[in-house]
Design an enzyme around this catalytic site. Sequence first.
Site, PDB file in Angstrom:
ATOM      1  N   GLY A  46      -5.699  13.357  24.147  1.00  0.00           N
ATOM      2  CA  GLY A  46      -6.642  12.371  24.650  1.00  0.00           C
ATOM      3  C   GLY A  46      -6.757  12.472  26.162  1.00  0.00           C
ATOM      4  N   GLN A  51      -8.670   9.693  34.624  1.00  0.00           N
ATOM      5  CA  GLN A  51      -7.700  10.787  34.816  1.00  0.00           C
ATOM      6  C   GLN A  51      -8.332  12.011  35.478  1.00  0.00           C
ATOM      7  OE1 GLN A  51      -6.158  10.520  30.565  1.00  0.00           O
ATOM      8  NE2 GLN A  51      -4.358  11.219  31.670  1.00  0.00           N
ATOM      9  N   CYS A  89       1.626  11.815  28.710  1.00  0.00           N
ATOM     10  CA  CYS A  89       0.329  11.626  29.359  1.00  0.00           C
ATOM     11  C   CYS A  89       0.058  12.828  30.244  1.00  0.00           C
ATOM     12  CB  CYS A  89       0.381  10.349  30.190  1.00  0.00           C
ATOM     13  SG  CYS A  89      -1.131   9.985  31.077  1.00  0.00           S
ATOM     14  N   LEU A  90      -1.181  13.323  30.225  1.00  0.00           N
ATOM     15  CA  LEU A  90      -1.509  14.491  31.055  1.00  0.00           C
ATOM     16  C   LEU A  90      -1.389  14.167  32.547  1.00  0.00           C
ATOM     17  CD1 LEU A  90      -4.537  16.051  29.112  1.00  0.00           C
ATOM     18  CD2 LEU A  90      -2.146  16.782  29.090  1.00  0.00           C
ATOM     19  N   HIS A 131      -3.541   4.048  24.130  1.00  0.00           N
ATOM     20  CA  HIS A 131      -3.114   4.708  25.369  1.00  0.00           C
ATOM     21  C   HIS A 131      -4.322   4.973  26.282  1.00  0.00           C
ATOM     22  CE1 HIS A 131      -0.587   7.869  27.560  1.00  0.00           C
ATOM     23  NE2 HIS A 131      -1.815   8.113  27.988  1.00  0.00           N
ATOM     24  N   GLU A 132      -5.382   5.546  25.695  1.00  0.00           N
ATOM     25  CA  GLU A 132      -6.556   5.895  26.512  1.00  0.00           C
ATOM     26  C   GLU A 132      -7.292   4.644  26.975  1.00  0.00           C
ATOM     27  OE1 GLU A 132      -6.544   8.796  27.549  1.00  0.00           O
ATOM     28  OE2 GLU A 132      -5.208   9.620  26.024  1.00  0.00           O
ATOM     29  N   HIS A 135      -5.905   3.272  30.052  1.00  0.00           N
ATOM     30  CA  HIS A 135      -6.294   3.988  31.277  1.00  0.00           C
ATOM     31  C   HIS A 135      -7.542   3.365  31.914  1.00  0.00           C
ATOM     32  CE1 HIS A 135      -3.674   7.433  31.846  1.00  0.00           C
ATOM     33  NE2 HIS A 135      -3.795   7.812  30.585  1.00  0.00           N
TER      34      HIS A 135
END
Length: 164
Positions: A46, A51, A89-90, A131-132, A135
């Site tokens: 994701g 991000q 997480c990226l 999670h997304e 963000h």
Amino acid sequence: MALRMIREFGEPVLEKKAKKVKEVTPRIRELVEDMFETMYHDCGVGLAAPQVGILKRIFVIDVDGENPYVFINPEILETAGEQTGDEGCLSLPGKTGTVTRPQSVKVRAWDLDMNEFVLEAEDLLARAVCHENDHLDGILYTSHVEGPVRDVEELMEEAEDTEA
Ligand code: ZN
């Protein structure tokens, strides 16, 4: 299509609230294509627009490499149950932590044609949606972590030690 630079933990853009999308313009379509390419390149499941430095309420998810989803202006309508598991997480490469999320969520959003859809997600997909979606409100999983945020490498070394 192009890879976008992923913003990492500590950059202020990751802690800001993203704005609603009014219209899906060619630029938004390009952004979404780039987000998918960047996510697949970095082996993520994701990626949210903040991000890549864009404060818009958009995220993309593909938990199995076969079912790409685009969420524009998402809204979580309902949640049910609980699941506890490891999350990464990226924007925090090489790190992981244990987070409890709902087992299932019902989410409403726009697709790229500005059609509203409602998706009922479970398991990893539900975890990814939560999670997304966080963000978009400037929230990172580190604020939900139970116990320490660990280095993935360290954990792998420990696992090797146990096996040996
Ligand atoms: Zn993330």
